[in-house]
Design an enzyme around this catalytic site. Sequence first.
Site, short mmCIF file in Angstrom:
data_model
loop_
_atom_site.label_atom_id
_atom_site.label_comp_id
_atom_site.label_asym_id
_atom_site.label_seq_id
_atom_site.Cartn_x
_atom_site.Cartn_y
_atom_site.Cartn_z
N ASN A 5 5.10 96.22 13.12
CA ASN A 5 4.81 97.07 11.96
C ASN A 5 5.48 96.57 10.68
O ASN A 5 5.30 97.16 9.62
CB ASN A 5 5.22 98.53 12.23
CG ASN A 5 6.72 98.73 12.33
OD1 ASN A 5 7.48 97.79 12.55
ND2 ASN A 5 7.16 99.96 12.19
N LYS A 6 6.24 95.48 10.75
CA LYS A 6 6.93 94.99 9.54
C LYS A 6 5.97 94.15 8.69
O LYS A 6 4.88 93.81 9.14
CB LYS A 6 8.15 94.16 9.94
CG LYS A 6 9.07 94.80 10.95
CD LYS A 6 9.97 95.89 10.38
CE LYS A 6 10.85 96.45 11.48
NZ LYS A 6 11.73 97.52 11.07
N GLN A 7 6.42 93.77 7.50
CA GLN A 7 5.57 93.02 6.57
C GLN A 7 5.07 91.73 7.20
O GLN A 7 3.93 91.34 7.01
CB GLN A 7 6.34 92.71 5.28
CG GLN A 7 6.66 93.93 4.44
CD GLN A 7 7.96 94.59 4.79
OE1 GLN A 7 8.42 94.57 5.94
NE2 GLN A 7 8.59 95.22 3.80
#
Length: 374
Positions: A180-182
């Site tokens: 879910n991170k960049q």
Amino acid sequence: MTIPLSSPDITEAEIEAVTAVLRTSRLSLGPQMEAFEDAIAEYIDTPHAIAVSSGTAGLHLCIKALGIGEGDEVIVPSFTFIAAANALRYERALPVFVDIDADSLNMSPASIEQAITPKTRAILVVHTFGRPAEMAAIMDIANRHHLFVIEDACEAIGATYQGRKAGSFGDAAVFAFYPNKQITTGEGGMVVTRRPELAAQIRALRNQGRYDSADWLQHAELGYNYRLSEINCALGFAQLKRIEPILQQREKVARRYQQALADINELVLPSTEIPGIRISWFVYVVRLNSDYTEIDRDSIVTTLTGAGIGCARYFAPIHLQPSYAAWRNSAVLPVTEAQASRTIALPFFNRITEEDIAQVGNALRTALLQIQNR
Ligand SMILES: *Cc1c(COP(=O)(O)O)cnc(C)c1O
């Protein structure tokens, strides 16, 4: 979910980078790790970067390598992901939770200063939701009180504060690459630091306590297996090559949300333009306006989820978690508790479409109407 809360952005280039590794015989501690580490070090502008198996592992190694242990106090926010405080407890250090600023949702420098005692060793700063904390004030406090600063930059890769990247201010900083991170490596993290001796120690601790200079079965100290495989590193390196377009795309999505939700009085939208700051958009979190106390946040989340729209209560304060029962009564965090009860993270990812955003807006309007008409 019709529209998920988050979704990784994987292109053919990443798939090829990963499959290319699988055609070699080097699956750990190889050239992909070195390339990924060098690229992160250059991007953040810190001389050293050490790939690790998760952001949590990276935080743990920072605490351990800085010699923070039994009975030492570390100042940390409660309005964040639980990993930040857990990493302290792995070394029997004591999280001291401090309150946040109601606008930035980051730790307030005044609260940090008030929480300092003779046992305080470090400030663990979190750049919440990709918005850099007040680093000028925080570094000043740390310098005056001789405290370490560890930046939990797990939500903030590419964010800048007064022209410098988040992660380049403290004694050490940690990035994370959960899906879910960049940018993602599946699972993974990275520690960055300017301090060569700290880098060498973290590198050794990641690999069972082996120093580079020693032979393979020479273990200088108690270490861990916190290595990140070549497969993960190849994915991360390929993702990092696209970081600027990714961050720009996320800025565009945030602006679109801003327009799509501007007419909803019941919501407080996150600030998008902050002087001296570039936000690296991790999530898009709206808050229920405190004028509308009759609206129950959890019912909104349930209604949206029922309509196929991925959303979440970001963040449930750490001091209210069952595994932090011992902290529940001592922590006095009115802003944290008030804000955390009103936050809703909306679907946010690179490829979300304008139609999706409009649909989220309409679902929110419908849910708010339904709840107020009950
Ligand atoms: C994502 C995140 C981490 C690290 O998470 P891992 O799942 O261990 O990679 C740590 N702190 C914060 C604030 C995070 O958002």
